[in-house]
Design a protein around this motif. Structure first.
Motif, short mmCIF file in Angstrom:
data_model
loop_
_atom_site.label_atom_id
_atom_site.label_comp_id
_atom_site.label_asym_id
_atom_site.label_seq_id
_atom_site.Cartn_x
_atom_site.Cartn_y
_atom_site.Cartn_z
N PRO A 40 -66.27 -56.73 -42.84
CA PRO A 40 -67.72 -56.95 -43.00
C PRO A 40 -68.50 -55.63 -43.08
N VAL A 41 -69.53 -55.64 -43.91
CA VAL A 41 -70.44 -54.51 -44.05
C VAL A 41 -71.85 -55.06 -43.91
N GLU A 42 -72.72 -54.30 -43.25
CA GLU A 42 -74.09 -54.75 -43.03
C GLU A 42 -74.99 -54.31 -44.19
N TYR A 43 -75.78 -55.26 -44.70
CA TYR A 43 -76.69 -55.01 -45.81
C TYR A 43 -78.12 -55.37 -45.40
N VAL A 44 -79.08 -54.73 -46.03
CA VAL A 44 -80.50 -54.98 -45.76
C VAL A 44 -80.99 -56.11 -46.66
N LEU A 45 -81.65 -57.09 -46.04
CA LEU A 45 -82.26 -58.17 -46.82
C LEU A 45 -83.64 -57.71 -47.29
N PRO A 46 -84.04 -58.07 -48.49
CA PRO A 46 -85.38 -57.71 -48.98
C PRO A 46 -86.47 -58.35 -48.10
N GLU A 47 -87.64 -57.78 -48.13
CA GLU A 47 -88.79 -58.29 -47.37
C GLU A 47 -89.02 -59.77 -47.68
N GLY A 48 -89.14 -60.58 -46.65
CA GLY A 48 -89.41 -62.00 -46.81
C GLY A 48 -88.17 -62.87 -46.94
N TYR A 49 -87.00 -62.27 -47.10
CA TYR A 49 -85.76 -63.03 -47.20
C TYR A 49 -85.27 -63.37 -45.80
N SER A 50 -84.52 -64.49 -45.68
CA SER A 50 -84.04 -64.91 -44.37
C SER A 50 -82.66 -65.54 -44.49
N VAL A 51 -82.01 -65.67 -43.34
CA VAL A 51 -80.72 -66.32 -43.25
C VAL A 51 -80.93 -67.64 -42.51
N GLY A 52 -80.33 -68.69 -43.02
CA GLY A 52 -80.47 -69.99 -42.39
C GLY A 52 -79.31 -70.88 -42.79
N GLU A 53 -79.54 -72.18 -42.73
CA GLU A 53 -78.52 -73.15 -43.10
C GLU A 53 -79.02 -74.06 -44.20
N THR A 54 -78.09 -74.48 -45.05
CA THR A 54 -78.43 -75.46 -46.08
C THR A 54 -78.48 -76.84 -45.42
N VAL A 55 -78.86 -77.84 -46.17
CA VAL A 55 -78.91 -79.20 -45.62
C VAL A 55 -77.54 -79.70 -45.20
#
Length: 94
Positions: A40-55
């Protein structure tokens, strides 16, 4: 600044049915004998992007308009694509 850990999945070069891609680290991605999963490598998410779950409960990335993003590889760089466009991710500073 939000970050996410991704893993580069490399397929066999002579296999025309698969392609290199990225997956969210610790997701339920199934590895085959024909692919190699990098650390694994850590990456920066763009402003306003988020991590979550699909339905369906799968880990996913969402853009600034809460649209689901497809994650793939653009060469050796992770790329997010959604209805609002595409963005390439940068590695997080150590």
């Amino acid at each position: 600044m939000k970050t996410i850990k991704l893993q580069f999945v490399e397929s066999q070069k002579n296999d025309l049915m698969t392609k290199d891609t990225y997956v969210i680290a610790d997701s339920d991605y199934s590895v085959t004998e024909f692919s190699f999963v990098h650390d694994p490598v850590e990456y920066v998410l763009p402003e306003g992007y988020s991590v979550g779950e699909t339905v369906t409960g799968d880990a996913a990335i969402f853009d600034h308009k809460n649209e689901h993003c497809e994650l793939d590889a653009f060469g050796k760089t992770p790329r997010l694509s959604s209805v609002t466009g595409q963005v390439l991710l940068s590695k997080a500073s150590k």
